[in-house]
Design a protein around this motif. Sequence first.
Motif, PDB file in Angstrom:
ATOM      1  N   ILE A 267     -27.786 -28.329  28.140  1.00  0.00           N
ATOM      2  CA  ILE A 267     -28.099 -29.290  27.065  1.00  0.00           C
ATOM      3  C   ILE A 267     -28.545 -30.654  27.581  1.00  0.00           C
TER       4      ILE A 267
ATOM      5  N   TYR B 144     -27.318 -22.607  21.390  1.00  0.00           N
ATOM      6  CA  TYR B 144     -26.231 -23.483  21.841  1.00  0.00           C
ATOM      7  C   TYR B 144     -24.936 -23.143  21.106  1.00  0.00           C
TER       8      TYR B 144
ATOM      9  N   LYS C 281     -30.843 -25.072  17.794  1.00  0.00           N
ATOM     10  CA  LYS C 281     -29.385 -25.163  17.907  1.00  0.00           C
ATOM     11  C   LYS C 281     -28.685 -23.810  18.011  1.00  0.00           C
TER      12      LYS C 281
END
Length: 567
Positions: free
Chosen positions: A370, A345, A342
């Motif tokens: 994503i 991102y 994560k």
Amino acid sequence: MAVIGSIIDGKYEILKLIGQGGMSKVYLAMDQRLNKQWAVKEIEKKAKDRNNEVIIQSAIAEANMIKRLDHPSLPRIVDIIDNGDVIFVIMDYIEGEPLSKILDEYGAQPQDLVIEWAKQLCEVLEYLHTCNPPIIYRDMKPANIMLRPDGNLKLIDFGIAREYKEQNLADTVSLGTKGYAAPEQFGGKGQTDPRTDVYCLGVTLYHLVTGQNPCEPPYELYPIRQWNPQLSGGLERIIQKCTQLNPEDRYQSCAELLYALQHYEEVDDLYREKQKAKLRNVSLVAGAALLSLFVGITGQAMQTRTNNADYDRSLQMAEKSAEYADKVQFYSQAIDIKPEEKKAYMGLLHTFKNDAAYTVEEEEQFKKKINPHLVEIRQSPDYADLAFEIGKTYWYYYDYGKTKQNDNQLTRMQSAVQWFQDAVKYGSAKKDYYKIAAIYSNIGMFNRDITLHVEEASDKGKYKPYWNDMRKLIQLINETPDESEIVKLELYKLAAHSIEAYARKLKLDGISESDIRSVAASIQKSTSDMTATTEKTEAIRNEILQRFDTTEKAIDHAFKSSQGGSE
């Protein structure tokens, strides 16, 4: 043809043409009363088409059919307007892009992602097939499947769907898209039924996973591994069974197909061969496995070390870079190295919203990173954290549809809802943001659905839960010391707008005048006390304060009966 800038039925302002097909034109429109965007399908009654009457009746039937459906993967119809020469159908505006566009830009899609999409499509088709009477969709193809920003699908265009009638032996007159349509859709070959949609879905999956358009040469559905030997033999068998010419040889329902997709690896040739080998060579396999394990662990450890180093290096370069483009590049590189993590991102999102705006171009870049990995990311224990941050980015910073005249707050909320729902679905109640995510989701769904409830006179009782959620969210945000000013101000603006729009409805749902005035006063004080640090937040702050007289008048008007007699 509707004129850009014209107003339909006194409330729907036509903004732009967003789609055009053989049966209709589709426009983006703004509801001037509710400041909400809708899609408007226009059907001309006097079009130069010998089948125009069929087209008109088909469009009206489509609208009436969808109006009684209720499924998250289907659009909603909220209004049908007959202006004499033209019929306008007002429906949900679905943000995102069709899978046909994704195929054009990126080619074949990852197998795991296609299977997840297939499961969603099976579920919505099974819903249609189990309606009373059953509905046969008949036009499954990538162009009719919208991929929303949250990664979920919406099925659009019900122009040739029909209600299944058991006594009809032959109902079809060449309706469907050649290449995707089943044989029985072309006159005289029997009635379309749920197995017709199974065929169309099978061809659609073929196109998505191979990138080969069935409407182009060689016009034949070869086994998918002929195009890509790395694809699953199990998926190949499923697609081949879906696309059998004889309906009796296909899956007999989408529920049956869904089960097969959930167990596609079990019918893979390689899987079966492995199972047989295990039974024949237990001891040999066990010994080989030990040796392979040792070698594999050693090699994997080295590879993991390399990947970790590259990932960390990319993150460090992104964090140290002062230039926007460099940050985007390094965070994107890190995602490519470890797409299930994560942190990259989150860094990319932070970079995008650093200027207090999440643009359509930035959204496109983020989706490219994503979407191909959503299936694996959702297995990560950190996915809920990421989903919550994506939801907040849409809710507060997404600038799609924003103009000087029209705020896009409803668009932002609608785009964020599914991400907040994912944060709740995949998260833990122990997480600090868990309650906030649930409240965001509830508030977003209220604003998404309230127009339809008002149109159907089913909105009574909806306002009190919304008000309670709004109060809780204000309290939670105010108790978060490091919350950004834009988050607080956007929330205060939404609360003030809700009071202006729904003060009378809140009263009818049992919310007291003192309660509403207390929240309004709190909003005014918090806004007045805040020092805005950017032009954007200063503009929001001024807007709230300048409209406060309007907010107060809305409360006065709602409760005037309790001050001076009956309404």
